[in-house]
Design a protein around this motif. Structure first.
Motif, short mmCIF file in Angstrom:
data_model
loop_
_atom_site.label_atom_id
_atom_site.label_comp_id
_atom_site.label_asym_id
_atom_site.label_seq_id
_atom_site.Cartn_x
_atom_site.Cartn_y
_atom_site.Cartn_z
N GLU A 120 13.98 -16.74 -75.18
CA GLU A 120 14.54 -15.43 -74.87
C GLU A 120 14.89 -14.72 -76.17
OE1 GLU A 120 17.11 -15.29 -71.02
OE2 GLU A 120 17.70 -17.08 -72.12
N ARG A 121 14.58 -13.44 -76.23
CA ARG A 121 14.97 -12.67 -77.41
C ARG A 121 16.47 -12.46 -77.38
NH1 ARG A 121 12.02 -7.30 -78.72
NH2 ARG A 121 12.85 -6.72 -76.69
N SER A 122 17.10 -12.65 -78.52
CA SER A 122 18.53 -12.39 -78.62
C SER A 122 18.76 -10.91 -78.86
CB SER A 122 19.15 -13.19 -79.76
OG SER A 122 18.68 -12.72 -81.02
N LEU A 123 19.99 -10.46 -78.65
CA LEU A 123 20.34 -9.07 -78.96
C LEU A 123 20.14 -8.81 -80.45
CD1 LEU A 123 21.46 -6.40 -77.93
CD2 LEU A 123 23.76 -7.28 -78.34
N GLU A 124 20.38 -9.82 -81.25
CA GLU A 124 20.18 -9.70 -82.70
C GLU A 124 18.72 -9.37 -83.02
OE1 GLU A 124 19.68 -13.02 -86.08
OE2 GLU A 124 21.64 -13.04 -85.11
N ASP A 125 17.79 -10.07 -82.36
CA ASP A 125 16.37 -9.82 -82.59
C ASP A 125 16.01 -8.37 -82.24
OD1 ASP A 125 15.94 -12.46 -83.33
OD2 ASP A 125 15.52 -13.10 -81.28
N VAL A 126 16.51 -7.91 -81.09
CA VAL A 126 16.21 -6.56 -80.64
C VAL A 126 16.79 -5.53 -81.59
CG1 VAL A 126 16.51 -4.88 -78.77
CG2 VAL A 126 16.12 -7.30 -78.24
N PHE A 127 18.03 -5.76 -82.02
CA PHE A 127 18.69 -4.82 -82.93
C PHE A 127 17.90 -4.65 -84.22
CE2 PHE A 127 21.45 -3.96 -86.53
CZ PHE A 127 22.11 -2.82 -86.11
N PHE A 128 17.48 -5.75 -84.81
CA PHE A 128 16.76 -5.67 -86.08
C PHE A 128 15.37 -5.06 -85.91
CE2 PHE A 128 19.64 -9.33 -87.32
CZ PHE A 128 20.49 -8.52 -88.03
N GLU A 129 14.75 -5.27 -84.76
CA GLU A 129 13.48 -4.62 -84.49
C GLU A 129 13.64 -3.10 -84.43
OE1 GLU A 129 11.79 -6.14 -80.93
OE2 GLU A 129 11.62 -8.19 -81.70
N MET A 130 14.76 -2.67 -83.85
CA MET A 130 14.99 -1.24 -83.66
C MET A 130 15.43 -0.54 -84.93
SD MET A 130 16.95 -1.32 -79.98
CE MET A 130 17.08 0.45 -79.87
N THR A 131 16.23 -1.21 -85.75
CA THR A 131 16.83 -0.55 -86.91
C THR A 131 16.24 -1.00 -88.24
OG1 THR A 131 18.58 -2.20 -87.19
CG2 THR A 131 19.01 -0.40 -85.65
N GLY A 132 15.57 -2.15 -88.27
CA GLY A 132 15.02 -2.65 -89.51
C GLY A 132 16.07 -3.18 -90.46
N ASN A 133 17.29 -3.47 -89.94
CA ASN A 133 18.38 -3.98 -90.77
C ASN A 133 18.63 -5.43 -90.46
OD1 ASN A 133 19.97 -1.66 -92.30
ND2 ASN A 133 19.17 -0.85 -90.38
N ARG A 134 18.62 -6.26 -91.49
CA ARG A 134 18.90 -7.68 -91.32
C ARG A 134 19.69 -8.17 -92.52
NH1 ARG A 134 17.30 -11.93 -88.31
NH2 ARG A 134 15.75 -10.68 -87.21
N THR A 135 20.74 -8.97 -92.25
CA THR A 135 21.52 -9.55 -93.33
C THR A 135 20.93 -10.88 -93.71
OG1 THR A 135 23.00 -10.66 -91.79
CG2 THR A 135 23.61 -8.44 -92.47
N ASN A 136 21.45 -11.47 -94.78
CA ASN A 136 20.95 -12.76 -95.23
C ASN A 136 21.16 -13.85 -94.17
OD1 ASN A 136 20.15 -11.76 -97.70
ND2 ASN A 136 22.14 -12.12 -98.67
N SER A 137 22.29 -13.79 -93.49
CA SER A 137 22.59 -14.81 -92.52
C SER A 137 21.80 -14.63 -91.24
CB SER A 137 24.09 -14.79 -92.16
OG SER A 137 24.41 -13.62 -91.45
N GLY A 138 21.39 -13.38 -90.95
CA GLY A 138 20.70 -13.12 -89.71
C GLY A 138 21.61 -13.15 -88.51
N GLN A 139 22.93 -13.21 -88.72
CA GLN A 139 23.85 -13.31 -87.60
C GLN A 139 24.78 -12.12 -87.50
OE1 GLN A 139 25.96 -17.00 -87.76
NE2 GLN A 139 24.11 -18.24 -87.62
N GLU A 140 24.85 -11.30 -88.53
CA GLU A 140 25.74 -10.18 -88.47
C GLU A 140 25.03 -8.92 -88.96
OE1 GLU A 140 29.27 -10.92 -90.63
OE2 GLU A 140 29.90 -12.60 -89.40
N LEU A 141 25.40 -7.80 -88.40
CA LEU A 141 24.86 -6.53 -88.87
C LEU A 141 25.82 -5.93 -89.88
CD1 LEU A 141 26.35 -3.80 -87.46
CD2 LEU A 141 25.43 -4.90 -85.43
N VAL A 142 25.30 -5.02 -90.66
CA VAL A 142 26.14 -4.34 -91.65
C VAL A 142 26.82 -3.17 -90.99
CG1 VAL A 142 26.15 -3.15 -93.86
CG2 VAL A 142 24.58 -5.04 -93.50
N SER A 143 28.14 -3.07 -91.15
CA SER A 143 28.89 -1.98 -90.48
C SER A 143 28.96 -0.78 -91.39
CB SER A 143 30.28 -2.48 -90.15
OG SER A 143 31.03 -1.44 -89.56
#
Length: 307
Positions: free
Chosen positions: A284-307
């Motif tokens: 199953e795709r996680s919300l994290e996967d979908v978010f990064f696909e939509m915005t192109g933003n990914r942190t080093n950890s892959g677990q948190e977005l930049v605020s």
């Protein structure tokens, strides 16, 4: 039909030549936990501030609880924690809340109630300046909850909390929604949003990219099949899921657009054709996967977005 608590229509904010928020139209329903997500500079906080009546929009409108945002009678029914709590440093946590409660015409019993809810009653006598980051955040959430407002806007409510405290805060947010309050939640931790939010809005470069339930945003589950020989497995699975329903994603691993309930039939068909099945897993795709696909933003950890 559920009651509409927040509605923005073409909400826009411009600072000189910079367009901070670009025609955002969003809705929040009563009793839901709404996750508002966006990378750094996306316009998330500006949108929330217009929703709360703290700044005026350049164009468009925002209504809260059926009235224009910023009206005193509307503001009185909203509790908010935006960009960190601010309190008198030399007053205790309890006295800070009592000061706020007095302005709202609330009794001291209301202060004790919210302190218990955020598990801060045992440190309520301590001066705010001595609080840890997590304790300050708890006090900020407690202040937002004074008077049981119809709408709570919480910006990073789990910031600074340990894992147990984060779990307690998530449970609190869910319980508030179950009791009929509405919560707009901004969080860096996408797994947290996925766990407790009913719907999410994703904003980037000032524009609302998508507003949807978490389940719809993530899409349906697929099966990942590791089997040999791979070509033979591919042929069988394509007959089951269609030519476009199977993809190679790794060594001897195929992704198949079939639901989890198809697992027994998939294994049966592969074995019938003398194919060795090493693994079948639900993906199953996680919300994290979908978010990064939509915005192109990914942190080093892959677990948190930049605020």
């Amino acid at each position: 039909m559920r009651e509409l608590v927040v509605e923005t229509d073409g909400l826009t904010k411009r600072y000189g030549d910079r367009l901070a928020v670009d025609r955002v139209s969003m809705t929040v329903m009563r009793g839901e936990v709404y996750g508002f997500l966006g990378p750094n500079g996306a316009g998330k906080t500006t949108t929330l501030r217009m929703m709360l009546g703290l700044i005026r929009p350049t164009a468009g409108s925002a209504s809260v609880l059926g009235r224009p945002a910023g009206r005193p009678d509307v503001t009185a029914r909203i509790g908010a924690l935006i960009e960190g709590p601010g309190f008198y440093p030399y007053l205790s946590g309890r006295d800070n809340l009592r000061t706020m409660a007095r302005y709202q015409g609330l009794p001291n019993t209301e202060v004790d109630r919210v302190l218990e809810m955020v598990d801060l009653a045992g440190r309520a006598k301590d001066a705010f300046k001595g609080y840890s980051l997590g304790m300050k955040q708890r006090l900020g959430v407690a202040a937002a909850m004074l008077g049981s407002p119809d709408l709570l806007v919480l910006d990073e409510p789990t910031n600074g909390l340990d894992p147990a405290g984060m779990a307690d805060m998530r449970a609190l947010v869910v319980s508030l929604a179950e009791a009929g309050q509405t919560v707009i939640l901004s969080s860096h931790i996408l797994a947290e949003v996925q766990e407790i939010c009913d719907r999410v809005g994703v904003i980037n470069n000032g524009r609302l990219l998508r507003e949807s339930t978490v389940a719809d945003l993530r899409g349906g589950a697929t099966l990942r099949v590791r089997a040999t020989p791979e070509d033979a497995a591919l042929a069988v699975l394509m007959r089951m899921a269609g030519d476009e329903g199977v993809r190679r994603i790794g060594n001897e691993t195929l992704e198949v657009d079939l639901p989890a309930t198809a697992t027994p039939d998939v294994v049966r068909q592969l074995v019938t054709h003398s194919i060795d099945v090493h693994e079948v897993a639900v993906a199953e795709r996680s919300l994290e996967d979908v978010f990064f696909e939509m915005t192109g933003n990914r942190t080093n950890s892959g677990q948190e977005l930049v605020s």
